[in-house]
Design an enzyme around this catalytic site. Structure first.
Site, PDB file in Angstrom:
ATOM      1  N   LYS A  93       0.839  -1.206   0.000  1.00  0.00           N
ATOM      2  CA  LYS A  93       0.000   0.000   0.000  1.00  0.00           C
ATOM      3  C   LYS A  93       0.870   1.251   0.000  1.00  0.00           C
ATOM      4  O   LYS A  93       0.540   2.253  -0.640  1.00  0.00           O
ATOM      5  CB  LYS A  93      -0.932  -0.022   1.221  1.00  0.00           C
ATOM      6  N   SER A 108      -5.059  13.293  26.703  1.00  0.00           N
ATOM      7  CA  SER A 108      -4.143  14.006  25.812  1.00  0.00           C
ATOM      8  C   SER A 108      -3.666  15.325  26.435  1.00  0.00           C
ATOM      9  O   SER A 108      -2.583  15.802  26.116  1.00  0.00           O
ATOM     10  CB  SER A 108      -4.830  14.264  24.474  1.00  0.00           C
ATOM     11  N   ASP A 116     -10.459  14.358  30.619  1.00  0.00           N
ATOM     12  CA  ASP A 116     -10.409  13.122  31.402  1.00  0.00           C
ATOM     13  C   ASP A 116      -9.903  13.414  32.807  1.00  0.00           C
ATOM     14  O   ASP A 116      -8.708  13.559  33.020  1.00  0.00           O
ATOM     15  CB  ASP A 116      -9.460  12.122  30.725  1.00  0.00           C
ATOM     16  N   ASP A 123     -15.308  13.678  31.529  1.00  0.00           N
ATOM     17  CA  ASP A 123     -15.361  12.423  32.279  1.00  0.00           C
ATOM     18  C   ASP A 123     -14.694  12.650  33.622  1.00  0.00           C
ATOM     19  O   ASP A 123     -13.637  13.276  33.696  1.00  0.00           O
ATOM     20  CB  ASP A 123     -14.567  11.319  31.549  1.00  0.00           C
ATOM     21  N   THR A 169     -21.395   6.702  13.591  1.00  0.00           N
ATOM     22  CA  THR A 169     -20.473   6.406  14.702  1.00  0.00           C
ATOM     23  C   THR A 169     -19.803   7.671  15.234  1.00  0.00           C
ATOM     24  O   THR A 169     -19.159   7.626  16.276  1.00  0.00           O
ATOM     25  CB  THR A 169     -19.358   5.409  14.299  1.00  0.00           C
ATOM     26  N   ILE A 185     -22.713   6.151  20.054  1.00  0.00           N
ATOM     27  CA  ILE A 185     -23.044   5.194  18.992  1.00  0.00           C
ATOM     28  C   ILE A 185     -21.768   4.501  18.533  1.00  0.00           C
ATOM     29  O   ILE A 185     -20.863   5.139  18.004  1.00  0.00           O
ATOM     30  CB  ILE A 185     -23.755   5.870  17.792  1.00  0.00           C
TER      31      ILE A 185
END
Ligand code: DCP
Ligand code: MG
Ligand code: MN
Length: 333
Positions: A72, A180, A192, A254, A101, A106
């Site tokens: 590739k 991150s 987070d 979160d 998504t 989802i």
């Protein structure tokens, strides 16, 4: 979560991008986790390779790059594109599943189910909210906001408010933003947050008590106006959204409440990156240890995990499994 941001310093960035896209395709559309991991591994290798790859043959000598990926790379070098990726882009069903998504909550399975139920657009989703969970409804409501990256300075301000509000409940709480952001990225996909308290250890804190603690913290964060939505609230985990002020987008937040004795394993885990975590866990296994977001445990000759090793810093974990220490900023791969 979300799309990784392109790293323009990397001389092989274009390879990483198309391999990353193939990885997402294998995960979300084909649901082939092995191929997904194979592509992620190749991306991890190329993301840290210091010089421009000049041929598939050269790439093939590197870890995680075999015959197929090297071909590739050759095709991409020769034609500037990839037939396989062009076909995927043209395929209507994969376009729709990809879009679905992108709604927070989802996953690939749900997206395929919705697609087979005839859902083709976000508008179709808005008209069919009875098919969605609370999480997915919030994800749909803030679809545009949740895709926007969060600048570091904004997270820093949110960090200050979280620290101020939570230590007002009890000054002994320790609050750290991982993900991150802790790895020093200029922008993040979400926030987070990890909190712990010296009185809260895994052996002496019951479930009821934990729910009370996290609930009261979230209540306080709602009252001060920072937290605007709750996606879910359990005994140790809050998922929701926050907003610094009405002129700024709503951000995914979160918060995890972790026992003091498991704090450093959690900090390590939630700092990531996911690729770095995979590598470190694999290394731990080679050294006869099992590492997860809670504990580091030795594996006896039977392969059954023993008692958790006592950990007093992140560095302890690296030392015990003899893995060269990496600062958070160095944990991309
Ligand atoms: N994590 C992991 N494996 C996963 C998901 C997460 O090891 N499958 C860990 C590593 C991540 C951390 O949790 O760094 C936080 O997850 P995020 O999805 O929030 O990822 P980041 O914070 O790294 O990136 P982003 O800026 O997209 O939020
Ligand atoms: Mg994150
Ligand atoms: Mn996250």
């Amino acid at each position: 979560m979300g799309k990784r941001k392109a790293n323009s310093n990397n001389p092989n960035n274009d390879f990483c991008e198309f391999l990353g896209e193939l990885a997402e395709y294998e995960k979300n559309i084909n649901r082939n986790i092995h191929k997904y991991q194979a592509y992620r591994k190749a991306v991890a290798t190329l993301a840290t390779y210091p010089t421009r790859i000049k041929s598939g043959h050269e790439a093939k000598s590197l870890p995680g790059i075999g015959e197929k990926i090297s071909k590739k790379i050759d095709e991409f070098l020769q034609t500037g594109k990839l037939k396989k990726l062009e076909n995927i882009h043209q395929d209507k069903s994969s376009q729709i599943i990809n879009l679905l998504t992108r709604v927070s909550g989802i996953g690939p399975v749900k997206a395929q189910k919705l697609f087979s139920d005839g859902i083709m657009t976000l508008d179709d989703l808005r008209k069919n909210q009875d098919k969605l969970t609370h999480h997915q409804i919030i994800g749909l409501r803030y679809f545009d906001d949740f895709e926007k990256r969060i600048p570091r300075a904004e997270i820093h301000e949110i960090e200050n408010i979280l620290k101020r509000e939570i230590t007002e409940v009890d000054p002994k709480y320790e609050i750290i933003i991982c993900g991150s952001y802790r790895r020093g990225k200029p922008e993040s996909g979400d926030i987070d947050t990890l909190i712990t308290h010296p009185d809260y250890t895994s052996d002496k804190f019951n479930k009821k008590h934990k729910i009370m603690v996290l609930k009261s913290i979230i209540e306080k964060l709602k009252k001060c106006g920072l937290v605007t939505e709750t996606i879910s609230l359990g005994d140790t985990k809050f998922m929701g959204a926050c907003r610094l002020n009405p002129d700024l987008p709503t951000r995914r937040l979160d918060i995890r409440f972790q026992p003091y004795d498991q704090y450093f394993c959690s900090v390590l885990y939630f700092t990531g990156s996911d690729v770095f975590n995979q590598k470190m866990r694999a290394h731990a296994l080679e050294k006869q240890f099992t590492l997860n977001e809670y504990t580091l445990r030795p594996l006896g000759c039977t392969g059954i995990p023993g008692e958790p090793v006592e950990i007093t810093s992140e560095r302890d974990i690296f030392d015990i499994i003899e893995y060269p220490y990496k600062k958070p900023e160095e944990r991309e791969n």
